[in-house]
Design a protein around this motif. Sequence first.
Motif, mmCIF file in Angstrom:
data_model
loop_
_atom_site.group_PDB
_atom_site.id
_atom_site.type_symbol
_atom_site.label_atom_id
_atom_site.label_comp_id
_atom_site.label_asym_id
_atom_site.label_seq_id
_atom_site.Cartn_x
_atom_site.Cartn_y
_atom_site.Cartn_z
ATOM 1 N N THR A 1 0.816 -1.219 0.000
ATOM 2 C CA THR A 1 0.000 0.000 0.000
ATOM 3 C C THR A 1 0.848 1.267 0.000
ATOM 4 O O THR A 1 0.303 2.371 0.031
ATOM 5 C CB THR A 1 -0.930 0.012 1.224
ATOM 6 N N LYS A 2 2.164 1.106 -0.001
ATOM 7 C CA LYS A 2 3.135 2.201 -0.183
ATOM 8 C C LYS A 2 3.113 3.259 0.913
ATOM 9 O O LYS A 2 3.741 4.308 0.784
ATOM 10 C CB LYS A 2 2.926 2.867 -1.556
ATOM 11 N N VAL B 1 8.972 7.805 -1.747
ATOM 12 C CA VAL B 1 7.521 7.778 -1.954
ATOM 13 C C VAL B 1 7.011 9.213 -1.984
ATOM 14 O O VAL B 1 7.495 10.068 -1.237
ATOM 15 C CB VAL B 1 6.810 7.004 -0.810
ATOM 16 N N SER B 2 6.049 9.474 -2.833
ATOM 17 C CA SER B 2 5.352 10.760 -2.791
ATOM 18 C C SER B 2 3.881 10.484 -2.504
ATOM 19 O O SER B 2 3.368 9.404 -2.809
ATOM 20 C CB SER B 2 5.517 11.520 -4.110
ATOM 21 N N PHE B 3 3.213 11.457 -1.890
ATOM 22 C CA PHE B 3 1.821 11.239 -1.504
ATOM 23 C C PHE B 3 1.044 12.551 -1.570
ATOM 24 O O PHE B 3 1.608 13.638 -1.410
ATOM 25 C CB PHE B 3 1.729 10.626 -0.101
ATOM 26 N N ASP B 4 -0.253 12.424 -1.812
ATOM 27 C CA ASP B 4 -1.138 13.582 -1.940
ATOM 28 C C ASP B 4 -1.669 13.941 -0.556
ATOM 29 O O ASP B 4 -2.596 13.313 -0.043
ATOM 30 C CB ASP B 4 -2.291 13.240 -2.893
ATOM 31 N N HIS C 1 8.615 5.301 -5.661
ATOM 32 C CA HIS C 1 9.678 5.585 -6.625
ATOM 33 C C HIS C 1 10.835 4.595 -6.491
ATOM 34 O O HIS C 1 11.852 4.731 -7.180
ATOM 35 C CB HIS C 1 10.193 7.014 -6.431
ATOM 36 N N ILE C 2 10.675 3.612 -5.611
ATOM 37 C CA ILE C 2 11.700 2.584 -5.400
ATOM 38 C C ILE C 2 10.992 1.244 -5.199
ATOM 39 O O ILE C 2 9.763 1.177 -5.175
ATOM 40 C CB ILE C 2 12.597 2.901 -4.171
ATOM 41 N N ALA C 3 11.778 0.182 -5.040
ATOM 42 C CA ALA C 3 11.214 -1.145 -4.807
ATOM 43 C C ALA C 3 11.993 -1.834 -3.697
ATOM 44 O O ALA C 3 13.129 -1.450 -3.378
ATOM 45 C CB ALA C 3 11.274 -1.973 -6.088
ATOM 46 N N SER C 4 11.387 -2.847 -3.099
ATOM 47 C CA SER C 4 12.065 -3.609 -2.053
ATOM 48 C C SER C 4 13.351 -4.215 -2.598
ATOM 49 O O SER C 4 13.403 -4.685 -3.742
ATOM 50 C CB SER C 4 11.152 -4.727 -1.537
#
Length: 631
Positions: free
Chosen positions: A527-528, A574-577, A560-563
């Motif tokens: 869910t980031k 991560v970016s979020f609104d 913007h990345i992965a595990s």
Amino acid sequence: MNHRKTAEEILQLVGGESNVQSVIHCMTRLRFNLYDNSKADRKSLEQVDGVLGSNISGSQFQLIIGNEVPKVYKEIIANSSLSEAKSGEGESKQKKNVISSIFDVISGVFTPILPAIAGAGMIKGITALLLTMGVLQESSQTYQILTVIGDGAFYFLPILLAISAARKFGSNPYVAAAIGAAILHPTLTAMFAEGGGISFVGLPVTIATYSSTVIPILLAIWIASYVEKWVDRITHASLKLIVVPTVTLLVVVPVTLITVGPLGAIIGNYLSSGMNFMFENAGIVATILLAGTFSLIIITGMHYAFTPVVINSIAVNGFDYIIPAMFLANFGQAGAAFAVALKSKNKKFKSLSFTTALTAVMGVTEPAMYGVNMKLKKPFVAALIGAAIGGVLYGIADVKAYIVAGIVGIPGIPVLIGPEIVFALLGLLLAFVAAAAVTWIMGFEDVLEATEENTIEKASEDTAEETESEKASEVISSPLTGEVRPLAEVSDPTFAQEIMGKGAAIFPTKGEVVSPVDGEVVTLFATKHAIGLKSASGAEVLIHVGVDTVKLNGEHFTAHIASGEQVKKGQKLVSFDMEAIQAAGFDLITPVIITNTAEYEDISSLADGPVGAGQALLDLAAPAATSKEAS
């Protein structure tokens, strides 16, 4: 940890697989939607290996596991008929507990402002003590300035509550503060003082006093949260900055003055009058019951419900009966722990009991209550009995508190200064002695001393563990731009009580998470909303954007990345609104936790107030041995 065994025990203790409607997990917790939460054995669950604690949020039953939660979850799915598809299904069909929701709101609103109330209350108490002792005179300017310092937080309490309530309800705290300031404005106060008819666009405004009140502003900000979200939803993005706050103020302030404020004031007055009626007509019984059960009330978390009643009672009547009962409960816990210290044969536990008894009489009872008395059971019962016995004297003498208590212990005794102060002091002594005596008479099953062999073996194991877990000192940067706040302000007890580890909380002002370290992305939850990192030096960092944002299922978040990916400090993760998440009713306060806290000598905050992404946030001090080697 044996993940399979832990999973099997959890399934059994939540009421069996048949009681599980669905189960998912986030970064740290198993989140169960149970058909019947009452079937879950919380006490036994918290004793299961790997379970750090439990929590009920709304209708969701949560088990705090920590970093091992994916493995435990995997075993639950593998060893049951539950499926991952089923686990992702919706919310529990249980009805939400309205009372629990109310307590949650009260707790969430009052907890952040308690330091201001506590500090101001202590100053008021000290000032009253100095006045009683003749050190100060009412005519002196020193007394007047001290009075201003002590009264300020209470007079402008609606503004403090407005800010805190806005954060709880997901609205703009500064617009909320403006609403609080408006109803306290000197011009409005003067208009009320003059009396006569007051109107706004032809509608009558009811005269009311808003300084030091609680309920009117809470109702106002609750309404404001809906108005603000509605206006935000229908307003074009380019106009939101001006239109949303303007409309919110123009709607909410008049509505508060015309209807909500007077209604809230009436409710508050009735609550205070009702409480006074109960104590005046059933004083001894009421005091005995409240003093004798207040420790139980604390355990349930329902004690937060008394906060607005206490504040309103003192504001309206000039005194309160609940605070004295709280004093008795604390001194009862202290007396019981003191008796345990005298009677226990376990040197380590004896020392612990003495220490917790001392902290309890100073106003901090949790160590005595949870660490000693509840652990031994009978001393806890004795503490309740001792407090109730003290309540007999308090009821007869009609003991009251005249100031909101900052600390319910010896430092806070000045709040009891009044005609009954002698009886107030005798009652505290009586509660302490009675609890100690009952503990001594009832006895308890003592904590056994470890054998010398076991002690040596354990010491060897501890030494080996410490050697394996040594870490170098490290500074963790802020992953967000925003305002640094104590973890205690996070409404989720998993973070607020540092169950997951120490750290800090940040209320973001920019919707972007960057890496606070050079290292590896250990986990990026689906869910980031949460990221687990491990620095090159071994620090394990959890960044959890918002509270309960797992329920958004990744909406409003962009990864913007992965595990497994290697990242550099400052790299966007991560970016979020922010606006969308807040509009959905979620608190954006973001805990930044060092999940391997135990491997460090100390973890301290390097920032306070505004902080920029990349600035120093936490100082991780290496264990002494490592520090010496490094030097």
